[in-house]
Design a protein around this motif. Structure first.
Motif, PDB file in Angstrom:
ATOM      1  N   LYS A  28      14.745   3.075  -5.023  1.00  0.00           N
ATOM      2  CA  LYS A  28      14.071   3.691  -6.155  1.00  0.00           C
ATOM      3  C   LYS A  28      13.495   2.627  -7.076  1.00  0.00           C
ATOM      4  CE  LYS A  28      14.104   7.808  -8.555  1.00  0.00           C
ATOM      5  NZ  LYS A  28      14.616   9.094  -8.713  1.00  0.00           N
ATOM      6  N   VAL A  29      12.399   2.968  -7.708  1.00  0.00           N
ATOM      7  CA  VAL A  29      11.755   2.099  -8.688  1.00  0.00           C
ATOM      8  C   VAL A  29      12.172   2.572 -10.075  1.00  0.00           C
ATOM      9  CG1 VAL A  29       9.552   1.324  -9.642  1.00  0.00           C
ATOM     10  CG2 VAL A  29       9.780   1.682  -7.180  1.00  0.00           C
ATOM     11  N   PHE A  81      11.461  -5.643   7.274  1.00  0.00           N
ATOM     12  CA  PHE A  81      10.183  -5.087   6.813  1.00  0.00           C
ATOM     13  C   PHE A  81       9.317  -6.172   6.185  1.00  0.00           C
ATOM     14  CE2 PHE A  81       7.305  -2.650   4.114  1.00  0.00           C
ATOM     15  CZ  PHE A  81       6.918  -1.644   4.988  1.00  0.00           C
ATOM     16  N   ALA A  82       9.937  -7.104   5.445  1.00  0.00           N
ATOM     17  CA  ALA A  82       9.199  -8.181   4.786  1.00  0.00           C
ATOM     18  C   ALA A  82       8.548  -9.127   5.792  1.00  0.00           C
ATOM     19  CB  ALA A  82      10.102  -8.955   3.846  1.00  0.00           C
ATOM     20  N   LYS A  83       9.075  -9.196   7.024  1.00  0.00           N
ATOM     21  CA  LYS A  83       8.456 -10.037   8.053  1.00  0.00           C
ATOM     22  C   LYS A  83       7.084  -9.493   8.433  1.00  0.00           C
ATOM     23  CE  LYS A  83      12.674 -11.808  10.127  1.00  0.00           C
ATOM     24  NZ  LYS A  83      13.564 -11.775  11.292  1.00  0.00           N
ATOM     25  N   THR A  84       6.942  -8.186   8.445  1.00  0.00           N
ATOM     26  CA  THR A  84       5.655  -7.580   8.805  1.00  0.00           C
ATOM     27  C   THR A  84       4.768  -7.365   7.593  1.00  0.00           C
ATOM     28  OG1 THR A  84       6.581  -5.346   8.653  1.00  0.00           O
ATOM     29  CG2 THR A  84       6.628  -6.415  10.819  1.00  0.00           C
ATOM     30  N   VAL A  85       5.365  -7.237   6.409  1.00  0.00           N
ATOM     31  CA  VAL A  85       4.608  -7.020   5.176  1.00  0.00           C
ATOM     32  C   VAL A  85       5.047  -8.075   4.165  1.00  0.00           C
ATOM     33  CG1 VAL A  85       4.037  -5.365   3.367  1.00  0.00           C
ATOM     34  CG2 VAL A  85       4.571  -4.539   5.660  1.00  0.00           C
ATOM     35  N   PRO A  86       4.361  -9.223   4.136  1.00  0.00           N
ATOM     36  CA  PRO A  86       4.804 -10.334   3.274  1.00  0.00           C
ATOM     37  C   PRO A  86       4.709 -10.048   1.772  1.00  0.00           C
ATOM     38  CG  PRO A  86       2.776 -10.897   4.454  1.00  0.00           C
ATOM     39  CD  PRO A  86       3.218  -9.572   4.954  1.00  0.00           C
ATOM     40  N   THR A  98       0.856  -1.181   0.000  1.00  0.00           N
ATOM     41  CA  THR A  98       0.000   0.000   0.000  1.00  0.00           C
ATOM     42  C   THR A  98       0.899   1.240   0.000  1.00  0.00           C
ATOM     43  OG1 THR A  98      -0.079   0.182   2.397  1.00  0.00           O
ATOM     44  CG2 THR A  98      -1.765  -1.213   1.349  1.00  0.00           C
ATOM     45  N   VAL A  99       0.305   2.369  -0.270  1.00  0.00           N
ATOM     46  CA  VAL A  99       1.067   3.618  -0.267  1.00  0.00           C
ATOM     47  C   VAL A  99       1.653   3.860   1.118  1.00  0.00           C
ATOM     48  CG1 VAL A  99       0.907   6.119  -0.541  1.00  0.00           C
ATOM     49  CG2 VAL A  99      -0.278   4.619  -2.143  1.00  0.00           C
ATOM     50  N   GLU A 100       0.894   3.589   2.145  1.00  0.00           N
ATOM     51  CA  GLU A 100       1.359   3.781   3.518  1.00  0.00           C
ATOM     52  C   GLU A 100       2.552   2.872   3.821  1.00  0.00           C
ATOM     53  OE1 GLU A 100      -0.323   2.838   7.947  1.00  0.00           O
ATOM     54  OE2 GLU A 100      -1.747   3.702   6.501  1.00  0.00           O
ATOM     55  N   GLN A 101       2.463   1.606   3.409  1.00  0.00           N
ATOM     56  CA  GLN A 101       3.549   0.657   3.640  1.00  0.00           C
ATOM     57  C   GLN A 101       4.804   1.068   2.865  1.00  0.00           C
ATOM     58  OE1 GLN A 101       1.455  -2.829   2.338  1.00  0.00           O
ATOM     59  NE2 GLN A 101       0.943  -3.472   4.437  1.00  0.00           N
ATOM     60  N   ASP A 102       4.597   1.499   1.616  1.00  0.00           N
ATOM     61  CA  ASP A 102       5.722   1.926   0.790  1.00  0.00           C
ATOM     62  C   ASP A 102       6.397   3.158   1.401  1.00  0.00           C
ATOM     63  OD1 ASP A 102       7.332   1.651  -1.656  1.00  0.00           O
ATOM     64  OD2 ASP A 102       6.440   3.605  -2.170  1.00  0.00           O
ATOM     65  N   THR A 103       5.603   4.073   1.910  1.00  0.00           N
ATOM     66  CA  THR A 103       6.148   5.273   2.549  1.00  0.00           C
ATOM     67  C   THR A 103       6.955   4.902   3.782  1.00  0.00           C
ATOM     68  OG1 THR A 103       4.266   6.558   1.739  1.00  0.00           O
ATOM     69  CG2 THR A 103       5.556   7.514   3.534  1.00  0.00           C
ATOM     70  N   GLN A 104       6.432   3.987   4.577  1.00  0.00           N
ATOM     71  CA  GLN A 104       7.164   3.538   5.778  1.00  0.00           C
ATOM     72  C   GLN A 104       8.471   2.851   5.393  1.00  0.00           C
ATOM     73  OE1 GLN A 104       5.147   2.085   9.027  1.00  0.00           O
ATOM     74  NE2 GLN A 104       7.013   1.375  10.000  1.00  0.00           N
ATOM     75  N   LEU A 105       8.430   1.996   4.361  1.00  0.00           N
ATOM     76  CA  LEU A 105       9.636   1.308   3.897  1.00  0.00           C
ATOM     77  C   LEU A 105      10.681   2.320   3.451  1.00  0.00           C
ATOM     78  CD1 LEU A 105      11.268  -1.192   3.053  1.00  0.00           C
ATOM     79  CD2 LEU A 105      10.039  -1.132   0.878  1.00  0.00           C
ATOM     80  N   ARG A 106      10.273   3.292   2.675  1.00  0.00           N
ATOM     81  CA  ARG A 106      11.208   4.316   2.196  1.00  0.00           C
ATOM     82  C   ARG A 106      11.811   5.096   3.371  1.00  0.00           C
ATOM     83  NH1 ARG A 106      10.758   5.565  -3.436  1.00  0.00           N
ATOM     84  NH2 ARG A 106       9.148   4.298  -4.405  1.00  0.00           N
TER      85      ARG A 106
END
Length: 187
Positions: free
Chosen positions: A52-53, A98-103, A33-41
């Motif tokens: 970067k993508v 991060f992948a542990k919380t967001v598979p 999600t946008v929220e998850q992506d923002t947190q990851l960044r």
């Protein structure tokens, strides 16, 4: 303006990002999600990692002739890269955590200090502590015996110092008695 001229700055940007990099990790970000992506960044930025993508074809062109060309087979589908120029294990550590919380976040592969690692290899790399942590553990293991030795010497000095203070008058009395007997024997 030709398409090639439009793509050249992007390829140049990718090349500059990976030039001198300790590690580059390719991830599949599809499903975030946008929220998850923002947190990851945010987490990656805090660790000093560039994320970067890019289009896969642009990355392939930028990676040509470098160690990162080994990543070409995994550049399929949605891909993003995490690049670290300082800590070789940081991208793998942050992304795996991060992948542990967001598979939905999937680590595809990576290059760490010139060596290619698949997804399983990157999981193993993510378990390696940072350089600072390793140096801290080394320093702690060096300091521990020294600190223990200092404590023991201190305790011996404290105990021996009290006993030596009590024994000192007795030793002086024995020495005085010996000195008095020596002249009597000479006469």
């Amino acid at each position: 303006m030709a398409k090639v001229e439009l793509k050249q700055p992007v390829i140049q940007e990718i090349s500059e990002n990976v030039d001198g990099a300790q590690s580059v990790v390719v991830v599949d970000y599809c499903g975030l999600t946008v929220e998850q992506d923002t947190q990851l960044r945010r987490e990656l930025r805090a660790a000093g990692i560039t994320y970067k993508v890019y289009k896969n074809t642009m990355m392939r062109r930028a990676f040509e002739g470098t160690d990162f060309a080994l990543l070409d087979p995994v550049l399929e589908g949605p891909s993003a890269i995490a690049v670290s120029k300082e800590d070789a294990t940081a991208p793998a550590r942050v992304l795996a955590k991060f992948a542990k919380t967001v598979p939905e976040l999937e680590i595809k592969a990576g290059i760490v200090e010139g060596a290619f690692y698949d997804a399983a290899g990157m999981q193993a790399i993510s378990a390696v502590p940072s350089r600072e942590e390793l140096l801290g553990k080394l320093l702690g293991s060096i300091q521990s015996p020294i600190a223990n030795f200092a404590r023991v010497i201190s305790q011996i000095a404290e105990q021996g110092g009290a006993a030596a203070a009590e024994e000192a008058p007795a030793e002086e009395a024995v020495a005085d008695a010996a000195a008095e007997e020596a002249p009597a024997e000479e006469a």
